[in-house]
Design an enzyme around this catalytic site. Structure first.
Site, PDB file in Angstrom:
ATOM      1  N   HIS B 275       0.768  -1.102   0.197  1.00 38.24           N
ATOM      2  CA  HIS B 275      -0.162   0.161  -0.305  1.00 38.24           C
ATOM      3  C   HIS B 275       0.779   1.058  -0.253  1.00 38.24           C
ATOM      4  CE1 HIS B 275      -3.243   2.830   1.077  1.00 38.24           C
ATOM      5  NE2 HIS B 275      -2.250   3.545   2.042  1.00 38.24           N
ATOM      6  N   HIS B 486     -22.931  24.353  21.277  1.00 38.19           N
ATOM      7  CA  HIS B 486     -23.533  25.899  20.031  1.00 38.19           C
ATOM      8  C   HIS B 486     -22.344  26.477  20.222  1.00 38.19           C
ATOM      9  CE1 HIS B 486     -26.247  22.693  19.163  1.00 38.19           C
ATOM     10  NE2 HIS B 486     -27.015  22.751  18.564  1.00 38.19           N
TER      11      HIS B 486
END
Lengths: 676, 676
Positions: B275, B486
């Protein structure tokens, strides 16, 4: 039984499916409507739509004891669609969690209350995770289910045997991290994970058909899940589905519940208008009438409250039996279980750290700090059986796998090493879930540049105060040829900017060991290690037991009398700073080299220590990363030897040369600043 | 035909399936092996496994003209698994792209070459997107396909009609953003998107079975995709599959190609060892022998090179025909197409900006800056037809939808407004794809805190030099009750730390309009707007045509003679600074208030302007965000009125009070600093 028959025939038909459950669910609906109206802000639609499912889950399945919310073997419940917080707070109040008073419910979303707009871990008991950032709830639940399985393997399923339940909505399924969690859970066959999907066909922008038209059950089935569909307002069908989900032990379960958002509201049900805005007084009255609810705001009729309170102690007997089983275990097993539950380190820990230190001083090693991390992990994971490792498919690069954790977590059997796959965000959130579950210290690796992918989970580690450990290797342009997409530039600054996170960039084997020691001890602060691909010499050579990394920064070398200049460096650049200091000293310049493995720890030191360490002489910072933020310690970014833009693809030596992060550049700047 | 028959019988059997294609593919394999060996670094496995598919795609399907790589109607090809870069560079060299010389291939991964470790947009022609950060390639390709469809609707499919092809691997499918892109593409029925999946059963950590066991085709089918499977080494089967994929025009297509990573290598094929590491000299020789390849390193036999070069000009005729069709269009249509392709703004643009400015000065408005953004968008999107908007399911909060773009992009018909769903990362990468495609200026909204989810795509906007525009509302604790999950704290700092990104935090309607004007003009720099939920007064009242935001910072108000103190503020805190300055002035303190909507633009000003603006008096910075980084402009973080930790859930006024971001705090610090 409901207080009155629902006026609306559609609602009445639903109520008739399971009248008792409908009445319990109406308690959640009424409280959610009232609290959101009182706050004049919040999300009533999801609590109203999921109330029936919540009543079934809490009423018939969830194993918990409201009087002992920390019972280790309780089922975990994660509200992944955290904006539905009033559903959870309502259930906690109704079942009698002592901290969740009616006053808290009335103070929903107000300063100092435990009923924050989204559920915040550590505020109210029974809130198992901070949720709201969509998709992370289910990913944390996957972590909890992972932890449960491994803990059961270690202590026996008479002591550890619980389910993890999740409520989620369309948002969690649209967010990519949701899929990462789903894929991993399916791969590992987490059979005790049960997810209830609030399939209400509405998102903030309108009907889900605006942006979402998947066959969700088919997607999850393709990922190895057991899937069911049912009417989310039919208590009996929900009960049956949850029972079937529990019976399926080899696969995680999805129950797609068809629901109506804002169920009960004559004018807003089924519309995105009820997602994130209060119903208002008039619509609240109409809704209650339609539901057959006649009680005053915030009032729960006594018969229903009694039923709910009975649910709250339904698990008491089971808890007592569990305690008896734990008590009957051999003393050392029991002690070990309690130790891990209390997040205390094992007895041999200090000795293991000391032995590892002594070995480094006895035989100094040149090594990449990722390798130094592996060297530290070998004895520490052996000494600390609760450490559970993993990597987002970069094990051989992150060097996170060592002997003690060399048991792959598979579908067939759990283990101490988790192949998280190419799922950095899912890994990080799952690690938070493992931390939340208790019994483990999770650590996991990826490349530092991909901290971007995981960033909001790292933030949640800090916000929740969890001791999750991030192993981030390939921490600069020093990774070389893979090029700018793989070379972190702004990442150290952006991570240092997160409140409550400790970022380490150790300079050598000793600092890396020290960083690991601090990270492991910090059970309520997350740690992130920025580690090198390339080798560095061991700079700490003087034996001693003091963990200097714990001071955040310290004088590593002093050349000459006093200081004409101070060089502050981190990680792989400390060695370059030492070389520069030697050259400067040869030219008659007095220099102190300060190694600064952690800004956060240094800033927490007493002022006199900080002043003495930084000194009064001109300062230069050296770090192979963006200069942003270094003006905390130096006069100007002109005094930072670092990067001003992205990196490039080339061998490492060439990159350091081209980007001017060199001994020569340090010497030149030091001479200019010191006037010598 | 191959140079020689493959020695390995398995390979010979594959070669026999389509000998001509096999020979062409071997050219890619040989070059990839040689270049990775020469660099002694890189990823040979994927190019070797995907070479047959690349030969079929380039050889028989991809519409391109190597001599005119910028032809607007070319097919787009995105290598989402960017580590397979040598496959792409090989194809570009073989087909005769003029900049992709053999020397460039030989200098793979070296300083100054266009053959970077991962494909970098802007380096080599034919590289349509920077890839490597997994999952983003397919998401950018979705943006390209989105753009193609809308552009075709505007200009006719005789001028715009091309496919977007993607190669990807397991990593792209494991990353959550991959699923976001897949889900959106399926939802919108992007029939001209064709994805070839390199299903080689290997990831870095070993077999995919370590972490990935989905039925990928079934997952994509559940998301509305057309799916096929085939042997990835059978040229004829691949040709048939691509042909079928093109025939399916209502759905995006997946072709799952079963491949062998490192195909041809006797000792490493099918293993993760191939890889990310060079084959090495010996294995390279064995591999070439097994493949029947007898040419010297980097040498391509003339007959094969001739075939490839013919492929490179295969599209020339089609391009010429296209040019004739464009030339035959009405002059204004042709001119408009060219204008948009060249990223020039339309003629009426300046006048539209001026009219909007004049209107604000004529009738000042108190408004949230997100509302000011909407006010700016109304005339600007009308004047600039290439602006294409959207939101990650927060349209009503981001206020990104205005009249000119009020045509929803659906499966049935494209439009100028895209419902990206709850997919911030997917949206951002898709916007990059739209930018890359050309013909459009994409903007899209979410909450600032969720810039975390999208962060690496924002980074790629900057790295690629794309004028993507991010609209990030709810930019501080000022969003109130939704609470700390948030409320952005560290986000401004962490975004300012990204090289090449312009971050705007405008103070009022005028600065917001100015920021939009800059963002729209900046076609090669990404912009991010941090916009408020809460109202602010219009502070800029003096009419004039100069865009002061373009200076990054400027003296907005001066109270008294000279300066005892300078207040520097951004966004919603500028109004608080002005109030504090008024109070200080009443107490005899001379104060300048500097509004600083953009650090990056200010830092680009001449030194004398910067010095004059910041002044010599003590400085205080005011921003409802973390203090990190402000020491660039003030002496110490003690002089920053800002946040030191996370926010909380409560109404806005209470939060500003509790966190001490108040007029009173500014006044107190100013007096302490100025000694008055």
């Amino acid at each position: 039984m409901p207080l009155d028959s629902p006026k609306d025939p559609t609602i009445a038909a639903k109520a008739a499916l399971d009248p008792e459950n409908f009445a319990l669910a109406n308690c959640i609906r009424a409280l959610s409507i009232d609290a959101v109206n009182a706050a004049n802000s919040g999300h009533p639609g999801a609590p109203m739509g999921m109330a029936d499912a919540a009543a079934v889950l809490f009423g018939k399945h969830l194993k918990f004891d409201a009087k002992h919310p920390d019972w280790p073997n309780r089922d975990r419940f994660v509200l992944s669609n955290g904006h539905a917080s009033m559903m959870l707070y309502s259930a906690l109040y109704l079942t009698g969690y002592e901290d969740m008073t009616l006053d808290q419910v009335k103070n929903f979303r107000q300063w100092g209350s435990i009923t924050a707009g989204h559920p915040e871990y550590g505020h109210a008991k029974g809130v198992e995770a901070t949720t709201g950032p969509l998709g992370q709830g289910i990913a944390m639940a996957v972590g909890m289910a992972l932890a449960e399985r491994q803990l059961a393997a270690e202590f026996g399923d008479d002591i550890v045997d619980h389910h993890t339940y999740v409520f989620l909505g369309d948002g969690c399924l649209q967010e990519g991290i949701g899929q990462e969690a789903i894929s991993l859970a399916g791969h590992l066959g987490l059979g005790k994970l049960v997810v209830l999907y609030d399939d209400n066909s509405i998102t903030i922008d309108g009907p889900t058909s605006v942006s979402f038209s998947e066959d969700v059950p088919a997607r999850l089935a393709a990922c190895g899940w057991h899937v069911q569909s049912c009417d989310g307002h039919d208590g009996k069908a929900l009960d049956k589905a949850i029972t079937a989900a529990k019976a399926e032990t080899g696969k995680p379960s999805l129950i797609a519940m068809k629901t109506v958002i804002g169920f009960g509201s004559p004018n807003k049900a089924g519309s995105y208008a009820v997602h994130g805005s209060p119903l208002g007084k008039d619509e609240a009255a109409l809704t209650k009438e339609a539901l057959g609810w006649t009680a005053a705001p915030f009032d729960i009729p006594q018969n229903l409250l009694d039923q709910w309170r009975a649910i709250g102690v339904r698990g008491a007997k089971e808890r007592e039996e569990w305690e008896a089983r734990l008590a009957a275990k051999p003393a050392e097993v029991k002690a070990e279980f309690i130790r891990r539950d209390e997040r205390k380190l094992p007895e041999g820990y200090d000795a293991a750290v000391k032995a590892a230190r002594d070995a480094l001083f006895a035989e100094p090693k040149k090594a990449a700090t990722r390798k130094a991390s592996q060297m530290a992990l070998e004895p520490l994971t052996a000494a600390v059986p609760e450490m559970i490792g993993g990597s987002a498919d970069l094990t051989g690069s992150n060097l996170t796998r060592v002997k003690a954790v060399d048991s792959q977590y598979t579908r067939e059997a759990p283990g101490r090493y988790i192949g998280y796959g190419v799922r950095e965000f899912g890994m990080s959130a799952a690690m938070n879930g493992i931390s939340l579950h208790g019994g483990f210290i999770p650590y996991g690796g990826t490349f530092l540049v991909f901290s971007d992918y995981a960033r909001n989970a790292i933030r949640l580690s800090a916000l929740m105060g969890l001791g999750t450990i991030y192993v981030m290797t390939h921490d600069s342009i020093g990774l070389g040829e893979d090029g700018p997409t793989h070379q972190p530039i702004e990442h150290l600054a952006s991570l240092r900017a997160i409140p409550g996170l400790t970022v380490f960039r150790p300079a050598d084997t000793v600092e890396t060991l020290e960083a690991w020691d601090i990270a492991i001890r910090n059970r309520h602060v997350p740690s992130l290690m920025a580690l090198s691909r390339q080798d560095v010499p061991q700079l700490r050579l003087e034996a001693g037991d003091e963990n200097l990394t714990a001071k955040g920064a310290y004088v590593l070398r002093q050349f000459g009398e006093g200081r004409d200049v101070t060089l502050i460096a981190t990680g792989t650049e400390v060695a370059i700073a030492v070389e520069a200091a030697e050259a400067l000293h040869a030219d008659g310049v007095s220099v102190a080299v300060v190694s600064m493995p952690s800004w956060e720890l240094f800033d927490a030191q007493p002022e006199d220590y900080r002043k003495a360490t930084l000194g009064d002489a001109p300062r230069i910072a050296i770090e192979a990363a963006g200069k942003f933020g270094w003006t905390r310690y130096v006069a100007s970014e002109d005094d930072v030897i670092g990067m001003t833009g992205f990196g490039a693809s080339a061998p490492i030596d060439r990159l350091y040369q081209e980007f001017g992060i060199t001994k020569e550049a340090i010497v030149a700047r030091a001479k200019a600043l010191s006037g010598k």
